[in-house]
Design a protein around this motif. Structure first.
Motif, PDB file in Angstrom:
ATOM      1  N   VAL A 113       7.890 -45.714  57.723  1.00  0.00           N
ATOM      2  CA  VAL A 113       6.556 -45.047  57.870  1.00  0.00           C
ATOM      3  C   VAL A 113       5.576 -45.831  56.767  1.00  0.00           C
ATOM      4  O   VAL A 113       4.456 -45.881  57.453  1.00  0.00           O
ATOM      5  N   ILE A 114       5.946 -46.448  55.898  1.00  0.00           N
ATOM      6  CA  ILE A 114       4.816 -47.166  55.171  1.00  0.00           C
ATOM      7  C   ILE A 114       4.289 -48.230  55.841  1.00  0.00           C
ATOM      8  O   ILE A 114       3.062 -48.576  55.850  1.00  0.00           O
ATOM      9  N   LEU A 115       5.075 -49.082  56.765  1.00  0.00           N
ATOM     10  CA  LEU A 115       4.557 -50.090  57.363  1.00  0.00           C
ATOM     11  C   LEU A 115       3.827 -49.580  58.569  1.00  0.00           C
ATOM     12  O   LEU A 115       2.388 -50.127  58.652  1.00  0.00           O
ATOM     13  N   ALA A 116       3.870 -48.712  59.300  1.00  0.00           N
ATOM     14  CA  ALA A 116       3.030 -48.245  60.036  1.00  0.00           C
ATOM     15  C   ALA A 116       1.738 -47.686  59.556  1.00  0.00           C
ATOM     16  O   ALA A 116       0.699 -47.915  60.165  1.00  0.00           O
ATOM     17  N   ALA A 117       1.647 -46.989  58.370  1.00  0.00           N
ATOM     18  CA  ALA A 117       0.448 -46.728  57.684  1.00  0.00           C
ATOM     19  C   ALA A 117      -0.387 -47.908  57.348  1.00  0.00           C
ATOM     20  O   ALA A 117      -1.490 -47.837  57.525  1.00  0.00           O
ATOM     21  N   ALA A 118       0.262 -48.921  56.971  1.00  0.00           N
ATOM     22  CA  ALA A 118      -0.348 -49.988  56.152  1.00  0.00           C
ATOM     23  C   ALA A 118      -0.922 -50.610  57.370  1.00  0.00           C
ATOM     24  O   ALA A 118      -1.931 -51.120  57.292  1.00  0.00           O
ATOM     25  N   ILE A 119      -0.120 -50.927  58.384  1.00  0.00           N
ATOM     26  CA  ILE A 119      -0.944 -51.528  59.678  1.00  0.00           C
ATOM     27  C   ILE A 119      -2.116 -50.411  60.362  1.00  0.00           C
ATOM     28  O   ILE A 119      -3.211 -51.432  60.739  1.00  0.00           O
ATOM     29  N   PHE A 120      -1.858 -49.436  60.167  1.00  0.00           N
ATOM     30  CA  PHE A 120      -3.027 -48.658  60.681  1.00  0.00           C
ATOM     31  C   PHE A 120      -4.515 -48.797  59.907  1.00  0.00           C
ATOM     32  O   PHE A 120      -5.520 -48.855  60.326  1.00  0.00           O
ATOM     33  N   LEU A 133       2.151 -50.461  50.281  1.00  0.00           N
ATOM     34  CA  LEU A 133       1.166 -49.002  50.462  1.00  0.00           C
ATOM     35  C   LEU A 133       0.176 -49.087  49.716  1.00  0.00           C
ATOM     36  O   LEU A 133      -1.013 -48.816  50.216  1.00  0.00           O
ATOM     37  N   SER A 134       0.406 -49.354  48.325  1.00  0.00           N
ATOM     38  CA  SER A 134      -0.803 -49.015  47.496  1.00  0.00           C
ATOM     39  C   SER A 134      -1.846 -49.907  47.631  1.00  0.00           C
ATOM     40  O   SER A 134      -2.983 -49.857  47.462  1.00  0.00           O
ATOM     41  N   LEU A 135      -1.430 -51.427  47.881  1.00  0.00           N
ATOM     42  CA  LEU A 135      -2.547 -52.225  48.070  1.00  0.00           C
ATOM     43  C   LEU A 135      -3.399 -51.811  49.335  1.00  0.00           C
ATOM     44  O   LEU A 135      -4.639 -52.166  49.676  1.00  0.00           O
ATOM     45  N   GLY A 173      18.946 -53.918  40.988  1.00  0.00           N
ATOM     46  CA  GLY A 173      18.074 -55.250  41.352  1.00  0.00           C
ATOM     47  C   GLY A 173      17.710 -55.130  42.881  1.00  0.00           C
ATOM     48  O   GLY A 173      16.282 -55.225  43.141  1.00  0.00           O
ATOM     49  N   LEU A 174      18.383 -55.011  43.811  1.00  0.00           N
ATOM     50  CA  LEU A 174      18.244 -54.879  45.195  1.00  0.00           C
ATOM     51  C   LEU A 174      17.101 -53.736  45.516  1.00  0.00           C
ATOM     52  O   LEU A 174      16.248 -53.662  46.279  1.00  0.00           O
ATOM     53  N   THR A 175      18.011 -52.742  45.017  1.00  0.00           N
ATOM     54  CA  THR A 175      16.951 -51.361  45.465  1.00  0.00           C
ATOM     55  C   THR A 175      15.644 -51.257  44.827  1.00  0.00           C
ATOM     56  O   THR A 175      14.730 -50.808  45.281  1.00  0.00           O
ATOM     57  N   GLY A 176      15.823 -51.530  43.572  1.00  0.00           N
ATOM     58  CA  GLY A 176      14.732 -51.501  42.607  1.00  0.00           C
ATOM     59  C   GLY A 176      13.470 -52.366  43.293  1.00  0.00           C
ATOM     60  O   GLY A 176      12.404 -51.794  43.384  1.00  0.00           O
ATOM     61  N   LEU A 177      13.622 -53.653  43.419  1.00  0.00           N
ATOM     62  CA  LEU A 177      12.879 -54.372  43.824  1.00  0.00           C
ATOM     63  C   LEU A 177      12.274 -54.082  45.069  1.00  0.00           C
ATOM     64  O   LEU A 177      11.300 -54.192  45.448  1.00  0.00           O
ATOM     65  N   ALA A 178      13.159 -53.481  46.074  1.00  0.00           N
ATOM     66  CA  ALA A 178      12.530 -52.948  47.379  1.00  0.00           C
ATOM     67  C   ALA A 178      11.584 -51.750  47.321  1.00  0.00           C
ATOM     68  O   ALA A 178      10.435 -51.671  47.658  1.00  0.00           O
ATOM     69  N   ALA A 179      11.962 -50.821  46.297  1.00  0.00           N
ATOM     70  CA  ALA A 179      11.208 -49.949  46.057  1.00  0.00           C
ATOM     71  C   ALA A 179       9.791 -50.217  45.491  1.00  0.00           C
ATOM     72  O   ALA A 179       8.640 -49.668  46.132  1.00  0.00           O
ATOM     73  N   ILE A 180       9.624 -51.271  44.677  1.00  0.00           N
ATOM     74  CA  ILE A 180       8.499 -51.929  44.146  1.00  0.00           C
ATOM     75  C   ILE A 180       7.661 -52.438  45.158  1.00  0.00           C
ATOM     76  O   ILE A 180       6.426 -52.110  45.178  1.00  0.00           O
ATOM     77  N   ALA A 181       8.285 -53.219  46.053  1.00  0.00           N
ATOM     78  CA  ALA A 181       7.697 -54.076  46.913  1.00  0.00           C
ATOM     79  C   ALA A 181       6.935 -53.115  48.004  1.00  0.00           C
ATOM     80  O   ALA A 181       5.904 -53.410  48.473  1.00  0.00           O
ATOM     81  N   ILE A 182       7.678 -52.132  48.526  1.00  0.00           N
ATOM     82  CA  ILE A 182       7.021 -51.195  49.634  1.00  0.00           C
ATOM     83  C   ILE A 182       5.913 -50.165  48.934  1.00  0.00           C
ATOM     84  O   ILE A 182       4.943 -49.926  49.639  1.00  0.00           O
ATOM     85  N   VAL A 240      19.781 -47.459  55.889  1.00  0.00           N
ATOM     86  CA  VAL A 240      19.113 -46.334  56.315  1.00  0.00           C
ATOM     87  C   VAL A 240      17.991 -45.732  55.611  1.00  0.00           C
ATOM     88  O   VAL A 240      16.976 -45.501  56.068  1.00  0.00           O
ATOM     89  N   GLN A 241      18.232 -45.621  54.374  1.00  0.00           N
ATOM     90  CA  GLN A 241      16.998 -45.093  53.305  1.00  0.00           C
ATOM     91  C   GLN A 241      15.909 -45.848  53.350  1.00  0.00           C
ATOM     92  O   GLN A 241      14.728 -45.728  53.472  1.00  0.00           O
ATOM     93  N   PHE A 242      16.157 -47.088  53.391  1.00  0.00           N
ATOM     94  CA  PHE A 242      15.296 -48.265  53.281  1.00  0.00           C
ATOM     95  C   PHE A 242      14.387 -48.312  54.816  1.00  0.00           C
ATOM     96  O   PHE A 242      13.009 -48.377  54.730  1.00  0.00           O
ATOM     97  N   LEU A 243      14.947 -48.566  55.801  1.00  0.00           N
ATOM     98  CA  LEU A 243      14.512 -48.505  56.993  1.00  0.00           C
ATOM     99  C   LEU A 243      13.567 -47.360  57.293  1.00  0.00           C
ATOM    100  O   LEU A 243      12.478 -47.409  58.037  1.00  0.00           O
TER     101      LEU A 243
END
Length: 347
Positions: free
Chosen positions: A19-26, A123-125, A110-119, A11-14
């Motif tokens: 929000v980040i995916l929408a911003a990146a696409i825009f 966004l930063s890219l 590992g799972l949550t931390g890598l997801a945080a770094i990835a998203i 839930v937190q991830f989605l």
């Protein structure tokens, strides 16, 4: 364990990822148009942005998102990750089966931390790529009161690798605080406050010490004088400090001090320095009066100079890597503390 961690975390991830995916696409859709304007308008590019609404808004939104993501990840991903399990006692069910404490924590981290770094990286890219024409125009010397050089603290923390390092650190800090406090809401509030405080203090207390700044001694002249700091109601007013330009376009100036001919800092400036005031700064061209010309010459003759320290624009990525590396190292240390804590202190 991976499937269970995903179900607890999805839930937190989605929410954040959407929000980040929408911003990146825009940003990806509008970025080519911004780049095309930069190539067409060249010297008037930043001035033309003053007549637009969307691109200036996106510039601000991108920076705000990159400042907001690390505290959100630390508070809403990191802090509840373990504290919720400890508070409700569900960790005992997992530990009573064939899953060790270390494996349980490693899977969650590992799972949550890598997801945080990835998203955060995505966004930063997107923001760094989209803002590149604006940053290039500022670095080329185009004047703007809205868009700052990317070396300036307000922009530096929302570009490149630094937001990713902040996100990794914020997540690891949230997990560690949750392990210590063991109360979800309290850990969330403490993590949120701590991450925001670190974001505020880092440009002043940490970043200037990550690498050696460039130092130079400049003789004050009409060309490099930016202004005076004045005090007192007397006439003429007392000159408390002089500010000059570094001579390096888009540089981040750390200090600007007046020194005497021996290189010692001058705490009290002579009253005659007020004569160096060249007139209104918007006068074109700036022509000094005979009194100002004599004042500048006297400054040079008596050995007064400005000792300045700054980071030039070409040090951007070197400083980015150092700050990124520092916060990744802190994240690893906090993760190590979490493993020690769960092995030694939790029954």
């Amino acid at each position: 364990m991976i499937w269970l961690t995903w179900r607890q975390f999805r839930v937190q991830f989605l929410v954040v990822a959407s929000v980040i995916l929408a911003a990146a696409i825009f940003l990806a859709v509008t970025g080519p148009g911004l780049l095309d304007s930069y190539h067409r308008l060249t010297d008037t590019f930043l001035q033309s942005l003053g007549y637009e609404r969307l691109n200036p808004l996106l510039y601000v939104v991108g920076q705000v998102l990159l400042y907001a993501v690390p505290p959100v990840i630390g508070a809403f991903w990191g802090a509840p990750l373990i504290s919720r399990e400890l508070e409700t006692g569900t960790h005992r069910l997992v530990w009573s089966q064939s899953v060790s404490r270390q494996r349980w924590l490693a899977t969650k981290l590992g799972l949550t931390g890598l997801a945080a770094i990835a998203i955060t990286g995505v966004l930063s890219l997107a923001v760094t790529w989209w803002s590149d024409p604006i940053d290039d125009a500022v670095n080329a010397g185009q004047d703007s009161n809205v868009y700052l050089p990317r070396m300036f603290p307000a922009v530096f923390s929302a570009r490149g690798l630094v937001p990713v390092g902040y996100a990794a650190f914020a997540f690891a800090l949230g997990v560690a605080i949750g392990l210590v406090i063991r109360r979800t809401l309290v850990a969330l509030a403490v993590t949120l406050a701590a991450v925001i405080l670190i974001q505020v203090l880092t440009p002043t207390l940490i970043r200037p010490h990550l690498m050696a700044p460039t130092e130079s001694y400049l003789t004050v002249s009409l060309d490099n004088l930016r202004g005076f700091m004045l005090s007192g109601d007397t006439q003429p007013p007392q000159v408390k400090a002089i500010e000059v330009t570094s001579g390096s376009v888009a540089a981040w100036k750390l200090s600007d001090q007046t020194v005497d001919k021996n290189g010692n800092k001058v705490s009290t400036l002579p009253s005659w320095m007020i004569d160096c005031e060249p007139g209104p700064p918007n006068a074109t061209p700036r022509v000094p009066s005979p009194k100002a010309t004599a004042c500048f010459q006297r400054l040079a003759d008596e050995g007064y100079r400005q000792h300045i320290k700054y980071f030039a624009a070409d040090k951007f990525w070197a400083l980015q890597w150092r700050e990124f590396g520092l916060f990744v190292l802190l994240a690893l240390l906090l993760s190590g503390f979490s493993f020690w804590r769960i092995r030694r202190d939790l029954s």
